[in-house]
Write an enzyme that holds these catalytic residues in place. Structure first.
Site, PDB file in Angstrom:
ATOM      1  N   SER A   1       0.867  -1.175   0.000  1.00 13.59           N
ATOM      2  CA  SER A   1       0.000   0.000   0.000  1.00 13.59           C
ATOM      3  C   SER A   1       0.897   1.215   0.000  1.00 13.59           C
ATOM      4  O   SER A   1       1.865   1.280   0.738  1.00 13.59           O
ATOM      5  CB  SER A   1      -0.878   0.024   1.241  1.00 13.59           C
ATOM      6  N   CYS A   2       0.574   2.129  -0.859  1.00 11.18           N
ATOM      7  CA  CYS A   2       1.519   3.228  -1.095  1.00 11.18           C
ATOM      8  C   CYS A   2       1.266   4.416  -0.200  1.00 11.18           C
ATOM      9  O   CYS A   2       0.805   5.449  -0.669  1.00 11.18           O
ATOM     10  CB  CYS A   2       1.429   3.670  -2.531  1.00 11.18           C
ATOM     11  N   ILE A   3       1.481   4.309   1.068  1.00  7.01           N
ATOM     12  CA  ILE A   3       1.373   5.517   1.876  1.00  7.01           C
ATOM     13  C   ILE A   3       2.515   5.567   2.875  1.00  7.01           C
ATOM     14  O   ILE A   3       3.206   4.611   3.060  1.00  7.01           O
ATOM     15  CB  ILE A   3       0.027   5.688   2.593  1.00  7.01           C
TER      16      ILE A   3
END
Lengths: 101, 410
Positions: A99-101
């Site tokens: 997940s790209c955060i």
């Protein structure tokens, strides 16, 4: 990283059990990982797994699989209970989606 | 005369307009920027509005104040990009041709993507704080609220400013403590992620802080719908969580114009080379910030760092050279943790947030993954830096590429 023998094949896996080299994956391996997750794979599962393997480079999300035309999101949860993306990608022999955060 | 066209006069588009105009000769290069709104929002400030810390006027200024002389600004909706013909159609039929196009149209929240979200309780007991209207409505609600179940829920990934909902619950804890009703307010943080954050070290630190503040985390909750009658949120796998007030990060999507142009993925984000920032579809189209699908945070700091890389690559592209600058996915986020303290994370595509000091090794003044008063001041001062330096493309005393100096690996 660890070594693990699945369906008679010696594989390198991550600490969470994801296969490192996706090209070593076979349907037999998928069935055995699924069994560990408490899932008996049927044709529908394999259709989803094929979609996942074909779309791995484009980035995978639950929403995207829900729009695949194979299953809707609810159906995806029914096939792979718990965290469907985490479980299905493990069975499909690809990296755990980040997940790209 | 050659033409550079920029779509979107938010953080990214405004920085690029300033940088490019400074470097390119006016005799040779025409620069035009298009946006549908005349107001520039300081979006990091929205978070503070529900708690009465900022008001609406602290976060808005006219966009025109930040666009330099010599750049044409057009206020209009964009109909679509026709990449094959190097042109953009505006609403009403006007056509803009370009040699190079920068798409910086950002992301927006779309509550209509979740059944029951924008329904009878919307802005009565269900609020977002990613819009000024939502943040102001929530402030009015909190001012007279007597307490109950406050549920903070994230509908979908990715979403803009991924630390904002965490900051929101930390600030809510402080706000209701000071209002003397914290014992009557039950705060729950509901996320589709497996924990408070994605990466292990930051998740542990933030998870502990949530626990300390008596905030319940419900992970792996993928929102299906909102039941307005029973006041519950429901997940795809049948979990239900009741609420008295629901604060939500709705589904984030790229601009509808991206869809009309046939350039987006299933959430209208544009497939973009994560290192060069060039669109995967067209050689002379670049994508900056939230509008792209690059795998890093959708946040102003990322846009600011990426703008340096994009500027270098635009200069290469203009001269017909190979693109040599490579974006590393650098993000830097202050996290308000309540009671005048804050934390800070600094990371990129390869390196997860680690503890340490920033920007100077061993000195700071800011503490990475630490909870300090100084980090809070960093956030407070940043609003001034944003309006006065960052938007105008001025140099800031921090490196554009992430550095390992000052970070501790274990």
């Amino acid at each position: 990283m660890a070594q693990k023998t699945i369906a008679g094949v010696n594989l390198e896996v991550t600490d969470e059990g994801y296969i490192v080299d996706s090209s070593q994956w076979t349907e037999e391996i998928a069935k055995e990982i699924a069994k560990e997750e408490g899932i008996e794979l049927n044709d529908k599962h394999f259709e989803v797994i094929k979609f996942i393997r074909d779309n791995v480079d484009a980035g995978l999300t639950i929403r995207k699989i829900g729009k695949s035309g194979i299953v809707d999101i609810k159906g995806f949860y029914d096939l792979f209970p718990g965290g469907p993306l985490k479980v299905s990608t493990k069975i499909a022999g690809i990296k755990k989606p980040a997940s790209c955060i | 005369m050659k033409k550079i066209l920029i779509l979107g006069a938010g953080t990214g588009g405004t920085i690029m307009a300033n940088k490019l105009r400074k470097s390119l000769d006016r005799e040779d290069w025409d620069i035009t920027i298009v946006d549908k709104h005349k107001t520039h929002y300081y979006q990091p400030g929205f978070l503070f509005i529900p708690f009465g810390i900022y008001n609406k006027h602290d976060v808005i200024k006219p966009k025109a104040n930040f666009i330099p002389a010599g750049v044409n600004i057009i206020y209009s909706d964009v109909d679509k990009i026709v990449g094959e013909e190097n042109k953009v159609l505006l609403e009403g039929g006007k056509i803009l041709n370009y040699d190079f196009l920068i798409v910086a149209t950002g992301t927006r929240v779309d509550p209509t993507e979740t059944p029951g979200l924008k329904d009878e309780l919307w802005y009565k007991e269900i609020f977002d704080f990613y819009t000024v209207d939502g943040a102001v409505a929530l402030r009015d609600f909190f001012e007279t609220w007597k307490g109950g179940r406050l549920v903070m829920s994230i509908a979908e990934l990715p979403f803009k400013c991924p630390v904002a909902p965490l900051e929101f619950v930390f600030l809510a804890d402080e706000y209701f403590t000071k209002a003397g009703i914290r014992d009557k307010v039950d705060i729950t943080y509901v996320t589709p992620l497996p924990g408070a954050f994605t990466k292990p070290i930051a998740t542990k630190m933030l998870g502990n802080l949530l626990k300390e503040k008596n905030i319940t985390v419900i992970p792996d909750f993928y929102l299906e719908s909102v039941d307005n009658k029973e006041k519950k949120i429901k997940s795809y796998d049948g979990q239900e969580i009741p609420f008295d007030v629901l604060t939500i990060v709705p589904v984030n999507k790229g601009d509808d114009m991206i869809e009309r142009s046939g350039m987006g993925d299933d959430l209208n984000f544009i497939p973009t080379d994560k290192h060069t920032l060039r669109s995967e579809k067209y050689e002379n189209v670049f994508v900056l910030g939230d509008a792209s699908n690059i795998p890093t945070s959708k946040a102003g700091s990322v846009v600011h760092f990426a703008a340096e890389v994009l500027f270098d690559n635009m200069m290469c592209a203009i001269k017909g050279r190979e693109l040599r600058a490579k974006f590393d996915g650098h993000a830097n986020c202050y996290i308000e943790t309540g009671f005048g303290k804050g934390s800070l994370i600094d990371f990129n595509y390869e390196t997860e947030p680690l503890p340490g000091t920033y920007p100077l090794p061993g000195v700071g003044p800011f503490g990475l993954l630490q909870n300090t008063k100084m980090n809070h001041y960093g956030k407070v001062i940043f609003r001034w830096i944003y309006w006065h330096m960052l938007l105008k493309g001025k140099e800031l005393p921090i490196e554009n590429e992430m550095s390992m100096a000052g970070k501790k690996k274990s």
